[in-house]
Scaffold this motif. Structure first.
Motif, PDB file in Angstrom:
ATOM      1  N   VAL A   4      13.112  10.141  27.798  1.00 32.54           N
ATOM      2  CA  VAL A   4      12.446  10.289  26.497  1.00 32.54           C
ATOM      3  C   VAL A   4      13.320   9.598  25.456  1.00 32.54           C
ATOM      4  O   VAL A   4      14.546   9.749  25.478  1.00 32.54           O
ATOM      5  CB  VAL A   4      12.283  11.782  26.148  1.00 32.54           C
ATOM      6  N   THR A   5      12.707   8.825  24.588  1.00 32.59           N
ATOM      7  CA  THR A   5      13.520   8.121  23.589  1.00 32.59           C
ATOM      8  C   THR A   5      13.404   8.804  22.223  1.00 32.59           C
ATOM      9  O   THR A   5      12.386   9.403  21.901  1.00 32.59           O
ATOM     10  CB  THR A   5      13.089   6.642  23.445  1.00 32.59           C
TER      11      THR A   5
ATOM     12  N   ALA B 193      14.690  17.680  20.250  1.00 29.67           N
ATOM     13  CA  ALA B 193      14.088  16.908  21.338  1.00 29.67           C
ATOM     14  C   ALA B 193      14.427  17.532  22.683  1.00 29.67           C
ATOM     15  O   ALA B 193      13.579  17.615  23.570  1.00 29.67           O
ATOM     16  CB  ALA B 193      14.589  15.465  21.281  1.00 29.67           C
ATOM     17  N   LEU B 194      15.652  18.009  22.835  1.00 35.19           N
ATOM     18  CA  LEU B 194      16.053  18.579  24.124  1.00 35.19           C
ATOM     19  C   LEU B 194      15.277  19.848  24.442  1.00 35.19           C
ATOM     20  O   LEU B 194      15.024  20.164  25.602  1.00 35.19           O
ATOM     21  CB  LEU B 194      17.558  18.877  24.118  1.00 35.19           C
ATOM     22  N   ALA B 195      14.892  20.550  23.379  1.00 40.55           N
ATOM     23  CA  ALA B 195      14.171  21.808  23.594  1.00 40.55           C
ATOM     24  C   ALA B 195      12.879  21.566  24.365  1.00 40.55           C
ATOM     25  O   ALA B 195      12.416  22.416  25.114  1.00 40.55           O
ATOM     26  CB  ALA B 195      13.882  22.464  22.250  1.00 40.55           C
ATOM     27  N   SER B 196      12.293  20.367  24.172  1.00 38.58           N
ATOM     28  CA  SER B 196      11.013  20.106  24.836  1.00 38.58           C
ATOM     29  C   SER B 196      11.198  19.451  26.206  1.00 38.58           C
ATOM     30  O   SER B 196      10.228  19.103  26.858  1.00 38.58           O
ATOM     31  CB  SER B 196      10.151  19.207  23.944  1.00 38.58           C
ATOM     32  N   LEU B 197      12.442  19.231  26.624  1.00 43.04           N
ATOM     33  CA  LEU B 197      12.679  18.578  27.911  1.00 43.04           C
ATOM     34  C   LEU B 197      12.993  19.600  28.993  1.00 43.04           C
ATOM     35  O   LEU B 197      13.402  20.722  28.710  1.00 43.04           O
ATOM     36  CB  LEU B 197      13.860  17.600  27.802  1.00 43.04           C
ATOM     37  N   SER B 198      12.840  19.160  30.218  1.00 46.66           N
ATOM     38  CA  SER B 198      13.203  20.016  31.351  1.00 46.66           C
ATOM     39  C   SER B 198      14.598  19.615  31.822  1.00 46.66           C
ATOM     40  O   SER B 198      15.048  18.493  31.581  1.00 46.66           O
ATOM     41  CB  SER B 198      12.237  19.815  32.505  1.00 46.66           C
ATOM     42  N   ALA B 199      15.202  20.529  32.547  1.00 45.65           N
ATOM     43  CA  ALA B 199      16.530  20.243  33.098  1.00 45.65           C
ATOM     44  C   ALA B 199      16.466  18.974  33.939  1.00 45.65           C
ATOM     45  O   ALA B 199      15.531  18.781  34.716  1.00 45.65           O
ATOM     46  CB  ALA B 199      17.004  21.407  33.938  1.00 45.65           C
ATOM     47  N   GLY B 200      17.443  18.112  33.736  1.00 45.98           N
ATOM     48  CA  GLY B 200      17.500  16.856  34.508  1.00 45.98           C
ATOM     49  C   GLY B 200      16.860  15.693  33.777  1.00 45.98           C
ATOM     50  O   GLY B 200      17.103  14.539  34.117  1.00 45.98           O
TER      51      GLY B 200
ATOM     52  N   ARG C 133      21.800  13.633  29.663  1.00 50.22           N
ATOM     53  CA  ARG C 133      20.889  14.323  30.577  1.00 50.22           C
ATOM     54  C   ARG C 133      20.948  15.820  30.276  1.00 50.22           C
ATOM     55  O   ARG C 133      22.028  16.388  30.152  1.00 50.22           O
ATOM     56  CB  ARG C 133      21.325  14.071  32.021  1.00 50.22           C
ATOM     57  N   LYS C 134      19.776  16.408  30.158  1.00 51.29           N
ATOM     58  CA  LYS C 134      19.743  17.846  29.907  1.00 51.29           C
ATOM     59  C   LYS C 134      20.295  18.552  31.140  1.00 51.29           C
ATOM     60  O   LYS C 134      19.876  18.270  32.263  1.00 51.29           O
ATOM     61  CB  LYS C 134      18.323  18.300  29.618  1.00 51.29           C
ATOM     62  N   HIS C 135      21.232  19.417  30.878  1.00 47.90           N
ATOM     63  CA  HIS C 135      21.899  20.077  31.996  1.00 47.90           C
ATOM     64  C   HIS C 135      21.002  21.157  32.585  1.00 47.90           C
ATOM     65  O   HIS C 135      20.323  21.874  31.866  1.00 47.90           O
ATOM     66  CB  HIS C 135      23.218  20.716  31.520  1.00 47.90           C
ATOM     67  N   ALA C 136      21.046  21.253  33.909  1.00 46.51           N
ATOM     68  CA  ALA C 136      20.168  22.187  34.597  1.00 46.51           C
ATOM     69  C   ALA C 136      20.395  23.621  34.154  1.00 46.51           C
ATOM     70  O   ALA C 136      19.472  24.411  34.059  1.00 46.51           O
ATOM     71  CB  ALA C 136      20.381  22.073  36.096  1.00 46.51           C
ATOM     72  N   ALA C 137      21.631  23.961  33.862  1.00 47.84           N
ATOM     73  CA  ALA C 137      21.948  25.365  33.569  1.00 47.84           C
ATOM     74  C   ALA C 137      21.751  25.721  32.108  1.00 47.84           C
ATOM     75  O   ALA C 137      22.015  26.830  31.701  1.00 47.84           O
ATOM     76  CB  ALA C 137      23.389  25.647  33.971  1.00 47.84           C
ATOM     77  N   VAL C 138      21.311  24.757  31.314  1.00 47.12           N
ATOM     78  CA  VAL C 138      21.293  24.999  29.875  1.00 47.12           C
ATOM     79  C   VAL C 138      19.885  25.160  29.347  1.00 47.12           C
ATOM     80  O   VAL C 138      19.010  24.375  29.634  1.00 47.12           O
ATOM     81  CB  VAL C 138      21.959  23.820  29.138  1.00 47.12           C
ATOM     82  N   ALA C 139      19.690  26.190  28.615  1.00 48.58           N
ATOM     83  CA  ALA C 139      18.426  26.331  27.900  1.00 48.58           C
ATOM     84  C   ALA C 139      18.732  26.077  26.447  1.00 48.58           C
ATOM     85  O   ALA C 139      19.530  26.775  25.852  1.00 48.58           O
ATOM     86  CB  ALA C 139      17.899  27.732  28.080  1.00 48.58           C
ATOM     87  N   THR C 140      18.126  25.049  25.881  1.00 49.27           N
ATOM     88  CA  THR C 140      18.412  24.732  24.487  1.00 49.27           C
ATOM     89  C   THR C 140      17.830  25.808  23.591  1.00 49.27           C
ATOM     90  O   THR C 140      16.708  26.236  23.775  1.00 49.27           O
ATOM     91  CB  THR C 140      17.808  23.374  24.125  1.00 49.27           C
ATOM     92  N   THR C 141      18.629  26.251  22.658  1.00 47.82           N
ATOM     93  CA  THR C 141      18.178  27.320  21.778  1.00 47.82           C
ATOM     94  C   THR C 141      17.491  26.738  20.567  1.00 47.82           C
ATOM     95  O   THR C 141      16.908  25.674  20.633  1.00 47.82           O
ATOM     96  CB  THR C 141      19.365  28.176  21.331  1.00 47.82           C
TER      97      THR C 141
END
Ligand code: FAD
Length: 815
Positions: A570-571, A589-596, A638-646
């Protein structure tokens, strides 16, 4: 009339051409010892880098074209070896044939340029040490690269920096060695640090404050020996350590020289012999501001002086006024412009001055392709004279430095800068041009509408100083000035009543805009306030060791990896957004992405690479790579698998990965218990953990200031609590066997004998290692304590913060 000109490049050819235009009958002979006349020496580095692809573009004229267009008699490979001023003759050596002869003149012009400063270093004559002055030097460097050279060492001023950039563009490993503590002497150190950052960001290794002591052969390579550390080995060295006037002929002929060894000339560029003129890098001139002699070898003065010489030879009264040292330099994506005197020179000359820093955008920030520039303006205490300006940035530097150079030449005041009407449309500028804004800030200072402090004063602040960061808590948490407290601009009006009027508030934000607003609020509430000129951007430039690491950048020429098989990409375009804008957008932006998933973010904010690295580490996302793009960087995380963006709010930092975090709750105000926590905290820090100390109830005593703090308006009950609670670590007592203080004194004595650090020392050490101190807001309220009664830098937070800290920690201890 017969005019002989010695030296056929900038000043010499400018003089010859003007002479011909003024006098069709004049006989003009130009002697040039090299193979080329009128070549573009300023373009040499750029041909090495391949930016100017066609070598022939550097050869502006040939003897043949000059003969046909201007009827000049240009003789290359012809060195003038001596002057006979009484007989009005010069001796000439034709280097190709070995022939020598004499040539007479009515008027002689010496435009022999400059020569490199010669340092008496052993091994200087090694064949792998090159200068960069002539086409021949350039060809020799090109040949080395073509022969497979991979590493280069560059030594020298702005020509060295240009060479470093261009060698890097050719893919070489480049190390810049500079004896002085800073690059680019004409800039002040903090501005030069911005260039150093850029070089490092682009993969150039930079060693400042580290002189070379000699050169040595290493099996066909060259080793540069250093004042400290191991020698550096490379395939070749570009040695461009600065210039000195080439005044040998003049000296030998008995012409008067100046204090820098340049040929002395009057305003009409006449030497001590009225039949001989001189100009360009061979002469020294007078500084516009100080009126003192200066030696600033640049193409602009050389060309103007050549023209003035021609006018005078033709009977006009034309005068060279002075030099002001206007210069501009490209360093990869940055441009550095300078004009007038710098701060170092003002100090050396003992001239009183004011300075302001600002970070305006090159053009309207909503129009793509801009970013803030760092501008420094120096001016007289009454504002009547502008002494100098320095600008470093990506967009619009050239235009602003030229406007300021013109203002200085035109003797405008800073008051005039407010009124300049400069061209504006969104792609080119702002309705309040950066030069206007520089005027506004300077005049605000002079009118008393703002009081400034500067980053170089940080170690000299008065004892009652309180450094306040008025940025958001998200920005504060990424980095802040040591010992600062955070009071975001948005909360200042609500909290102003809690501030102590006996203290001096040294406030700051990122660039100075928010802190100016905060300044105006605090000032109108009667507080003593100063705002940091230039904000944290300039603070970092002054204190480079204080800044977080930037994210590593891959060379511009290298393509980025695109792992599209495994990730959605995603850009996000944050060009033109200033901090915290890019981080806020990133979080959203990260909040709307999935891990990875991969986020590709473009940003022009110069502080963003540093923020991004810190932010990724804190949030546990993977920083994949970044590279430079025109006007900014393109980074991938890269969104980390273990992280849920708050929350997407920048004021609410998201949790970090929690792998190495320890939280200690200090509930007790007992000496032994606090001591135990501090020992544990230091141990955890030493093991590389992040540590938060959360002080609540009786534990607040440990972080109280030792001296009494005025707290007007407190209720009697609150004041009584204040009296009863110990003030600071030194007043804590043992939980057992205190015996009216005797037991505690004995314990302290034994600890001292056994070389156990005191709680004060342990707390200082923990803070120095990065421990975060948080005071419980509810307990503060209940105990009637005010934030200003606590140690500087303690954060105030509630249970939610504690719980989220605990959530992220793998150990939480309650004491
Ligand atoms: P020069 O241009 O050096 O010409 C002097 C000539 O005299 C030489 O060709 C020399 O061979 C000849 N000569 C010397 N002695 C004799 C003799 N006895 N007999 C015959 N001929 C002789 N300036 C800027 O303002 N901006 C820039 O970006 C910039 N970039 C530069 C990049 C490089 C790599 C270099 C080397 C210089 C750069 N400069 C720049 C500086 C600028 O080029 C000089 O200030 C300018 O050329 C000076 O002009 P001049 O005529 O005095 O000397």
């Amino acid at each position: 009339m017969k005019v002989v000109i010695v030296g056929g490049v900038a000043a010499g050819m400018s003089c010859a051409a003007r002479l011909r235009r003024m006098d069709e009958r004049c006989e003009i002979v130009v002697f040039e010892k090299g193979a080329y006349v009128s070549f573009a020496n300023c373009g040499l580095p750029y041909h090495i880098g391949g930016v100017i692809g066609d070598r022939a573009r550097l050869l502006v004229q040939t003897p043949e074209t000059l003969k046909s267009t201007l009827n000049l008699d240009v003789r290359v490979f012809s060195t003038v070896t001596a002057l006979d001023v009484s007989a009005k003759k010069v001796s000439v050596l034709e280097s190709k044939t070995g022939r020598t002869y004499e040539e007479s003149y009515d008027t002689l012009v010496l435009t022999t340029g400059a020569k490199s400063l010669k340092l008496p270093l052993p091994g200087m004559d090694h064949p792998a040490v090159f200068e960069l002055r002539t086409i021949r030097d350039m060809d020799a460097i090109q040949a080395r690269i073509a022969a497979g050279a991979k590493q280069a060492i560059v030594m020298g001023g702005y020509i060295g920096i240009e060479a470093a950039e261009n060698l890097r563009l050719r893919g070489l490993d480049v190390t810049v060695i500079e004896k002085m503590p800073q690059l680019m002497g004409p800039l002040d150190p903090e501005m030069a640090n911005l260039l150093k950052d850029e070089l490092v960001r682009q993969g150039v290794r930079v060693l400042t404050g580290c002189g070379a002591t000699g050169f040595e052969d290493r099996n066909g390579k060259i080793a540069v020996k250093l004042e400290r550390g191991e020698p550096i080995v490379a395939d070749f060295v570009v040695f461009a350590p600065g210039s000195q006037p080439n005044a040998d002929l003049a000296r030998a002929a008995g012409l008067k020289l100046g204090q820098y060894g340049g040929i002395a000339v009057n305003e009409r560029m006449q030497t001590s012999d009225p039949a001989i003129y001189a100009g360009g890098d061979a002469v020294e001139s007078v500084d516009l501001i100080s009126g003192r002699p200066v030696y600033i070898p640049m193409a602009g003065p050389a060309n103007r002086q050549g023209r003035i010489i021609a006018d005078n030879i033709c009977g006009r009264d034309s005068r060279y006024r002075s030099t002001q040292g206007t210069a501009i330099l490209k360093v990869f994506d940055l441009t550095a412009g300078m004009t007038g005197l710098n701060e170092k020179t003002l100090q050396r000359l003992g001239l009183a001055y004011h300075k302001v820093y600002l970070s305006p955008y090159g053009h309207a920030d909503y129009y793509p392709g801009t970013s803030p520039m760092q501008m420094k303006l120096l001016f007289a205490p009454d504002g009547a004279r502008i002494y100098g300006a320095q600008i470093v940035g990506r967009d619009g530097v050239d235009k602003r430095i030229d406007v300021l150079a013109t203002a200085i030449r035109g003797q405008l005041s800073v008051w005039d800068l407010e009124h300049l009407e400069l061209a504006y449309a969104p792609p080119y500028g702002s309705a309040k041009d950066p030069v206007n804004v520089a005027g506004f800030i300077a005049c605000n200072l002079l009118r008393g509408d703002v009081a400034l402090w500067h980053a170089d004063e940080i170690d000299r602040l008065p004892p009652n100083a309180c450094v306040v960061d008025v940025r958001t808590s998200a920005e504060f948490n990424l980095w802040h000035v040591p010992n600062a407290i955070n009071l975001p601009l948005g909360q200042i009006r609500a909290k102003v009543a809690t501030l102590d009027p006996t203290r001096a508030y040294y406030i700051y934000c990122r660039v100075g805009r928010r802190s100016y607003l905060a300044y105006r609020i605090l000032k109108q509430h009667g507080l003593k306030v100063k705002t940091l000129s230039g904000g944290t951007d300039i603070f970092h430039a002054f204190h480079p060791t204080e800044q977080p690491d930037p994210c590593p950048t891959t060379p511009t020429t290298t393509a980025m990896n695109t792992d599209t098989k495994t990730a959605r990409v995603v850009t996000l375009d944050c060009m033109g957004l200033q901090c915290p804008g890019p981080i806020v957008k990133l979080n959203e932006a990260l909040a709307s992405l999935s891990a990875g998933d991969m986020l590709e973010i473009k940003a022009s904010d110069p502080g963003f690479p540093r923020d991004l690295n810190t932010w990724c580490r804190a949030q546990g996302h993977e920083f994949v790579e970044s590279r430079n793009i025109p006007g900014g960087i393109l980074a991938r995380i890269r969104k980390h698998a273990a992280v849920a963006t708050t929350s997407a709010s920048a004021s609410e930092p998201a949790p970090s990965s929690g792998r190495r975090k320890k939280t200690f709750v200090v509930f007790s105000g007992d000496f032994d218990r606090v001591m135990g926590v501090l020992v544990m905290a230091n141990a955890a820090l030493a093991m590389g953990n992040e540590v938060t100390l959360f002080f609540t109830f009786w534990g607040l005593s440990a972080i109280r200031k030792e001296q009494a703090v005025a707290t007007p308006g407190k209720s009697l009950l609150d004041r009584m609590f204040g009296w009863m609670l110990p003030r600071g670590l030194s007043r804590l007592t043992l939980s057992k066997l205190n015996m009216g203080g005797m037991g505690t004194a004995m314990m302290k004595h034994v600890m001292k004998q056994k070389h156990v650090d005191s709680p004060q020392q342990l707390l200082t050490q923990a803070r120095a290692k990065g421990a975060k101190l948080v005071a419980c807001s509810m307990s503060l309220d209940v105990m009637g304590l005010r934030p200003e009664e606590l140690l500087d830098g303690v954060e105030i937070a509630g249970a939610a913060t504690f719980l989220s800290e605990a959530d992220e920690s793998n150990v939480t201890m309650l004491m």
